[in-house]
Scaffold this motif. Structure first.
Motif, PDB file in Angstrom:
ATOM      1  N   LEU A  14       6.253 -18.633  16.207  1.00 30.43           N
ATOM      2  CA  LEU A  14       6.214 -19.305  14.912  1.00 30.43           C
ATOM      3  C   LEU A  14       7.450 -20.174  14.720  1.00 30.43           C
ATOM      4  N   ARG A  17       7.036 -23.325  16.759  1.00 27.40           N
ATOM      5  CA  ARG A  17       6.081 -24.246  16.142  1.00 27.40           C
ATOM      6  C   ARG A  17       6.675 -24.914  14.909  1.00 27.40           C
ATOM      7  N   ARG A  18       7.432 -24.148  14.125  1.00 32.11           N
ATOM      8  CA  ARG A  18       8.065 -24.728  12.940  1.00 32.11           C
ATOM      9  C   ARG A  18       9.098 -25.789  13.333  1.00 32.11           C
ATOM     10  N   ARG A  19       9.889 -25.514  14.392  1.00 28.73           N
ATOM     11  CA  ARG A  19      10.869 -26.503  14.859  1.00 28.73           C
ATOM     12  C   ARG A  19      10.166 -27.773  15.347  1.00 28.73           C
ATOM     13  N   CYS A  21       7.228 -28.918  14.483  1.00 25.57           N
ATOM     14  CA  CYS A  21       6.644 -29.637  13.350  1.00 25.57           C
ATOM     15  C   CYS A  21       7.715 -30.290  12.490  1.00 25.57           C
ATOM     16  N   SER A  22       8.847 -29.657  12.374  1.00 27.70           N
ATOM     17  CA  SER A  22       9.953 -30.227  11.625  1.00 27.70           C
ATOM     18  C   SER A  22      10.407 -31.531  12.279  1.00 27.70           C
ATOM     19  N   LEU A  32      12.361 -27.972   3.037  1.00 27.82           N
ATOM     20  CA  LEU A  32      11.764 -26.909   3.840  1.00 27.82           C
ATOM     21  C   LEU A  32      12.382 -25.551   3.509  1.00 27.82           C
ATOM     22  N   SER A  36      10.493 -22.286   1.779  1.00 35.15           N
ATOM     23  CA  SER A  36      10.464 -20.936   2.368  1.00 35.15           C
ATOM     24  C   SER A  36      10.901 -19.880   1.365  1.00 35.15           C
ATOM     25  N   HIS A  49       4.216 -31.163   7.411  1.00 33.32           N
ATOM     26  CA  HIS A  49       4.806 -30.047   8.158  1.00 33.32           C
ATOM     27  C   HIS A  49       3.893 -28.820   8.090  1.00 33.32           C
ATOM     28  N   ILE A  50       3.427 -28.480   6.900  1.00 37.18           N
ATOM     29  CA  ILE A  50       2.543 -27.318   6.740  1.00 37.18           C
ATOM     30  C   ILE A  50       1.259 -27.520   7.533  1.00 37.18           C
ATOM     31  N   VAL A  53       1.964 -27.024  11.256  1.00 35.51           N
ATOM     32  CA  VAL A  53       2.093 -25.607  11.613  1.00 35.51           C
ATOM     33  C   VAL A  53       0.723 -24.943  11.622  1.00 35.51           C
ATOM     34  N   THR A  57      -1.025 -23.204  14.931  1.00 34.25           N
ATOM     35  CA  THR A  57      -1.348 -21.776  14.932  1.00 34.25           C
ATOM     36  C   THR A  57      -2.857 -21.562  14.924  1.00 34.25           C
TER      37      THR A  57
END
Length: 100
Positions: A14, A17-19, A21-22, A32, A36, A49-50, A53, A57
């Motif tokens: 996760l 994937r977040r990095r 997408c960022s 961001l 969170s 971004h959301i 992700v 996923t």
């Protein structure tokens, strides 16, 4: 309600994937970080971004459709309760365009 605990491997995936997408979306790090913490603002890059992700996923497809079978399996695996997972998906899978 049972809180899901992620494995170290899931947390690492996760985070990766977040990095990714960022970097891809250029979302502001402050926006961001605030999101969170539950302070979500209507920001196009945050929405991108959301969506990114969710696609990475397999929660959504390229068209923005929720992949309910994937969600059902992943949430059931995480909380060990298929019926609760189904209810969560039903409530949370409101179709909404997340990107412009």
């Amino acid at each position: 309600m049972t809180l899901a605990e992620l494995t170290l491997e899931q947390i690492e995936k996760l985070a990766t994937r977040r990095r990714e997408c960022s970097a891809e979306t250029g979302v502001d790090k402050t926006v961001l970080l605030n999101a969170s913490k539950g302070n979500i603002v209507d920001d196009p890059k945050l929405n991108e971004h959301i969506f990114c992700v969710f696609k990475k996923t397999d929660f959504m497809d390229e068209a923005g459709n929720f992949q309910n079978e994937v969600l059902q399996k992943k949430i059931t695996d995480a909380i060990n309760d298929a019926e609760l997972a189904r209810k969560l998906i039903e409530v949370c899978s409101i179709k909404r365009r997340l990107h412009s």
